[in-house]
Design a protein around this motif. Structure first.
Motif, PDB file in Angstrom:
ATOM      1  N   GLU A   1      42.057  16.690 132.480  1.00  0.00           N
ATOM      2  CA  GLU A   1      43.009  16.517 133.575  1.00  0.00           C
ATOM      3  C   GLU A   1      42.280  15.890 134.755  1.00  0.00           C
ATOM      4  O   GLU A   1      41.137  16.244 135.049  1.00  0.00           O
ATOM      5  CB  GLU A   1      43.610  17.863 133.982  1.00  0.00           C
ATOM      6  CG  GLU A   1      44.448  18.490 132.866  1.00  0.00           C
ATOM      7  CD  GLU A   1      44.984  19.850 133.238  1.00  0.00           C
ATOM      8  OE1 GLU A   1      46.204  19.969 133.349  1.00  0.00           O
ATOM      9  OE2 GLU A   1      44.170  20.782 133.427  1.00  0.00           O
ATOM     10  N   LEU A   2      42.955  14.977 135.424  1.00  0.00           N
ATOM     11  CA  LEU A   2      42.365  14.295 136.564  1.00  0.00           C
ATOM     12  C   LEU A   2      42.246  15.222 137.767  1.00  0.00           C
ATOM     13  O   LEU A   2      42.912  16.259 137.828  1.00  0.00           O
ATOM     14  CB  LEU A   2      43.203  13.068 136.933  1.00  0.00           C
ATOM     15  CG  LEU A   2      43.303  11.984 135.862  1.00  0.00           C
ATOM     16  CD1 LEU A   2      44.231  10.867 136.328  1.00  0.00           C
ATOM     17  CD2 LEU A   2      41.937  11.430 135.514  1.00  0.00           C
ATOM     18  N   SER A   3      41.439  14.817 138.729  1.00  0.00           N
ATOM     19  CA  SER A   3      41.213  15.587 139.940  1.00  0.00           C
ATOM     20  C   SER A   3      42.528  15.933 140.628  1.00  0.00           C
ATOM     21  O   SER A   3      43.417  15.097 140.746  1.00  0.00           O
ATOM     22  CB  SER A   3      40.321  14.780 140.887  1.00  0.00           C
ATOM     23  OG  SER A   3      40.056  15.517 142.055  1.00  0.00           O
ATOM     24  N   MET A   4      42.641  17.188 141.054  1.00  0.00           N
ATOM     25  CA  MET A   4      43.812  17.745 141.719  1.00  0.00           C
ATOM     26  C   MET A   4      45.032  17.842 140.800  1.00  0.00           C
ATOM     27  O   MET A   4      46.128  18.105 141.240  1.00  0.00           O
ATOM     28  CB  MET A   4      44.166  16.952 142.985  1.00  0.00           C
ATOM     29  CG  MET A   4      43.044  16.914 144.014  1.00  0.00           C
ATOM     30  SD  MET A   4      42.432  18.553 144.500  1.00  0.00           S
ATOM     31  CE  MET A   4      43.830  19.222 145.349  1.00  0.00           C
ATOM     32  N   GLN A   5      44.812  17.641 139.493  1.00  0.00           N
ATOM     33  CA  GLN A   5      45.883  17.781 138.510  1.00  0.00           C
ATOM     34  C   GLN A   5      45.461  18.754 137.406  1.00  0.00           C
ATOM     35  O   GLN A   5      46.080  18.809 136.356  1.00  0.00           O
ATOM     36  CB  GLN A   5      46.224  16.416 137.899  1.00  0.00           C
ATOM     37  CG  GLN A   5      46.721  15.405 138.905  1.00  0.00           C
ATOM     38  CD  GLN A   5      46.968  14.043 138.275  1.00  0.00           C
ATOM     39  OE1 GLN A   5      47.397  13.935 137.131  1.00  0.00           O
ATOM     40  NE2 GLN A   5      46.690  12.995 139.032  1.00  0.00           N
ATOM     41  N   GLU A   6      44.412  19.532 137.649  1.00  0.00           N
ATOM     42  CA  GLU A   6      43.830  20.390 136.618  1.00  0.00           C
ATOM     43  C   GLU A   6      44.582  21.713 136.472  1.00  0.00           C
ATOM     44  O   GLU A   6      43.991  22.782 136.524  1.00  0.00           O
ATOM     45  CB  GLU A   6      42.350  20.694 136.906  1.00  0.00           C
ATOM     46  CG  GLU A   6      41.508  19.517 137.268  1.00  0.00           C
ATOM     47  CD  GLU A   6      41.361  19.351 138.763  1.00  0.00           C
ATOM     48  OE1 GLU A   6      42.302  19.632 139.501  1.00  0.00           O
ATOM     49  OE2 GLU A   6      40.288  18.928 139.196  1.00  0.00           O
ATOM     50  N   VAL A   7      45.877  21.647 136.275  1.00  0.00           N
ATOM     51  CA  VAL A   7      46.707  22.846 136.216  1.00  0.00           C
ATOM     52  C   VAL A   7      46.362  23.710 134.993  1.00  0.00           C
ATOM     53  O   VAL A   7      46.109  24.913 135.118  1.00  0.00           O
ATOM     54  CB  VAL A   7      48.212  22.448 136.201  1.00  0.00           C
ATOM     55  CG1 VAL A   7      49.100  23.670 136.048  1.00  0.00           C
ATOM     56  CG2 VAL A   7      48.559  21.679 137.459  1.00  0.00           C
ATOM     57  N   GLN A   8      46.339  23.106 133.820  1.00  0.00           N
ATOM     58  CA  GLN A   8      46.034  23.865 132.604  1.00  0.00           C
ATOM     59  C   GLN A   8      44.558  24.285 132.571  1.00  0.00           C
ATOM     60  O   GLN A   8      44.231  25.400 132.176  1.00  0.00           O
ATOM     61  CB  GLN A   8      46.374  23.044 131.353  1.00  0.00           C
ATOM     62  CG  GLN A   8      47.854  22.731 131.217  1.00  0.00           C
ATOM     63  CD  GLN A   8      48.690  23.995 131.145  1.00  0.00           C
ATOM     64  OE1 GLN A   8      48.368  24.945 130.440  1.00  0.00           O
ATOM     65  NE2 GLN A   8      49.775  24.016 131.901  1.00  0.00           N
TER      66      GLN A   8
ATOM     67  N   PRO B   1      39.314   8.947 134.436  1.00  0.00           N
ATOM     68  CA  PRO B   1      40.319   8.209 133.666  1.00  0.00           C
ATOM     69  C   PRO B   1      39.688   7.070 132.858  1.00  0.00           C
ATOM     70  O   PRO B   1      39.839   5.890 133.160  1.00  0.00           O
ATOM     71  CB  PRO B   1      41.256   7.679 134.756  1.00  0.00           C
ATOM     72  CG  PRO B   1      40.372   7.505 135.947  1.00  0.00           C
ATOM     73  CD  PRO B   1      39.361   8.615 135.855  1.00  0.00           C
ATOM     74  N   LEU B   2      38.938   7.438 131.839  1.00  0.00           N
ATOM     75  CA  LEU B   2      38.257   6.469 130.987  1.00  0.00           C
ATOM     76  C   LEU B   2      38.691   6.654 129.538  1.00  0.00           C
ATOM     77  O   LEU B   2      38.944   7.776 129.093  1.00  0.00           O
ATOM     78  CB  LEU B   2      36.740   6.659 131.054  1.00  0.00           C
ATOM     79  CG  LEU B   2      36.093   6.567 132.428  1.00  0.00           C
ATOM     80  CD1 LEU B   2      34.639   6.986 132.344  1.00  0.00           C
ATOM     81  CD2 LEU B   2      36.213   5.164 132.974  1.00  0.00           C
ATOM     82  N   GLU B   3      38.728   5.568 128.801  1.00  0.00           N
ATOM     83  CA  GLU B   3      39.000   5.675 127.371  1.00  0.00           C
ATOM     84  C   GLU B   3      37.742   6.174 126.678  1.00  0.00           C
ATOM     85  O   GLU B   3      36.655   5.626 126.864  1.00  0.00           O
ATOM     86  CB  GLU B   3      39.399   4.310 126.802  1.00  0.00           C
ATOM     87  CG  GLU B   3      39.714   4.359 125.334  1.00  0.00           C
ATOM     88  CD  GLU B   3      40.092   2.996 124.773  1.00  0.00           C
ATOM     89  OE1 GLU B   3      40.242   2.908 123.539  1.00  0.00           O
ATOM     90  OE2 GLU B   3      40.215   2.026 125.548  1.00  0.00           O
TER      91      GLU B   3
ATOM     92  N   VAL C   1      44.195  11.635 125.543  1.00  0.00           N
ATOM     93  CA  VAL C   1      45.150  11.818 126.642  1.00  0.00           C
ATOM     94  C   VAL C   1      45.212  10.549 127.485  1.00  0.00           C
ATOM     95  O   VAL C   1      44.193   9.940 127.804  1.00  0.00           O
ATOM     96  CB  VAL C   1      44.715  13.016 127.529  1.00  0.00           C
ATOM     97  CG1 VAL C   1      45.560  13.101 128.789  1.00  0.00           C
ATOM     98  CG2 VAL C   1      44.798  14.297 126.736  1.00  0.00           C
ATOM     99  N   LYS C   2      46.414  10.165 127.798  1.00  0.00           N
ATOM    100  CA  LYS C   2      46.635   9.034 128.706  1.00  0.00           C
ATOM    101  C   LYS C   2      47.375   9.570 129.919  1.00  0.00           C
ATOM    102  O   LYS C   2      48.355  10.277 129.789  1.00  0.00           O
ATOM    103  CB  LYS C   2      47.484   7.960 128.033  1.00  0.00           C
ATOM    104  CG  LYS C   2      46.901   7.451 126.735  1.00  0.00           C
ATOM    105  CD  LYS C   2      46.553   6.015 126.854  1.00  0.00           C
ATOM    106  CE  LYS C   2      46.155   5.450 125.500  1.00  0.00           C
ATOM    107  NZ  LYS C   2      44.778   5.159 125.381  1.00  0.00           N
ATOM    108  N   MET C   3      46.870   9.262 131.104  1.00  0.00           N
ATOM    109  CA  MET C   3      47.492   9.752 132.345  1.00  0.00           C
ATOM    110  C   MET C   3      47.675   8.591 133.292  1.00  0.00           C
ATOM    111  O   MET C   3      46.892   7.646 133.296  1.00  0.00           O
ATOM    112  CB  MET C   3      46.609  10.808 133.000  1.00  0.00           C
ATOM    113  CG  MET C   3      46.410  12.038 132.155  1.00  0.00           C
ATOM    114  SD  MET C   3      45.499  13.311 133.033  1.00  0.00           S
ATOM    115  CE  MET C   3      46.806  14.040 133.973  1.00  0.00           C
ATOM    116  N   LYS C   4      48.704   8.687 134.095  1.00  0.00           N
ATOM    117  CA  LYS C   4      48.906   7.713 135.156  1.00  0.00           C
ATOM    118  C   LYS C   4      48.185   8.201 136.400  1.00  0.00           C
ATOM    119  O   LYS C   4      48.246   9.366 136.740  1.00  0.00           O
ATOM    120  CB  LYS C   4      50.392   7.525 135.448  1.00  0.00           C
ATOM    121  CG  LYS C   4      51.132   6.830 134.334  1.00  0.00           C
ATOM    122  CD  LYS C   4      52.554   6.535 134.739  1.00  0.00           C
ATOM    123  CE  LYS C   4      53.229   5.796 133.605  1.00  0.00           C
ATOM    124  NZ  LYS C   4      54.557   5.321 133.989  1.00  0.00           N
ATOM    125  N   ILE C   5      47.513   7.284 137.061  1.00  0.00           N
ATOM    126  CA  ILE C   5      46.801   7.629 138.280  1.00  0.00           C
ATOM    127  C   ILE C   5      47.747   7.356 139.446  1.00  0.00           C
ATOM    128  O   ILE C   5      48.282   6.263 139.595  1.00  0.00           O
ATOM    129  CB  ILE C   5      45.522   6.781 138.432  1.00  0.00           C
ATOM    130  CG1 ILE C   5      44.608   7.004 137.239  1.00  0.00           C
ATOM    131  CG2 ILE C   5      44.817   7.092 139.738  1.00  0.00           C
ATOM    132  CD1 ILE C   5      43.429   6.076 137.182  1.00  0.00           C
TER     133      ILE C   5
END
Length: 110
Positions: free
Chosen positions: A35-42, A89-91, A102-106
């Motif tokens: 999970e990206l920074s500030m999105q680490e809910v799980q 956010p790297l492949e 996992v693919k996330m939108k920034i």
């Protein structure tokens, strides 16, 4: 190394061998589900749960998704540790069986 130090080291290593499968399982799970920074809910929930299970006082939601664990051990010096739990956010091209797909939108500031 004294006999007392050897005994303490043996105890720590034995305990490490006992808990290693659980630690490895968590590592693989977190690696597969970044999970990206500030999105680490799980991720925060998993860390908080582990800390609670280990007997820590836990405060969640610090600064958003951060977790603080406090383990009291009587009077004396205090030791603080900090760890990052966000992903970049790297492949991933490692071909590991637990490689993230996992693919996330920034979110971009406007």
């Amino acid at each position: 190394m004294t006999t007392k130090q050897q005994s303490r080291e043996s105890t720590v290593l034995h305990n490490l061998n006992t808990i290693y499968p659980s630690i490895e399982e968590m590592y693989i799970d977190l690696h597969k589900h970044p999970e990206l920074s500030m999105q680490e809910v799980q991720t925060s929930a998993k860390v908080a749960s582990r800390l609670k299970d280990a007997g820590f006082e836990v405060t969640s939601g610090v600064g958003g998704t951060e977790v603080v664990g406090l383990l009291r051990n009587g009077p004396g010096p205090t030791i603080m540790l900090r760890g990052d739990m966000d992903a970049l956010p790297l492949e991933e091209k490692t071909n590991l069986p637990y490689a993230s797909t996992v693919k996330m939108k920034i979110a971009r500031a406007t």
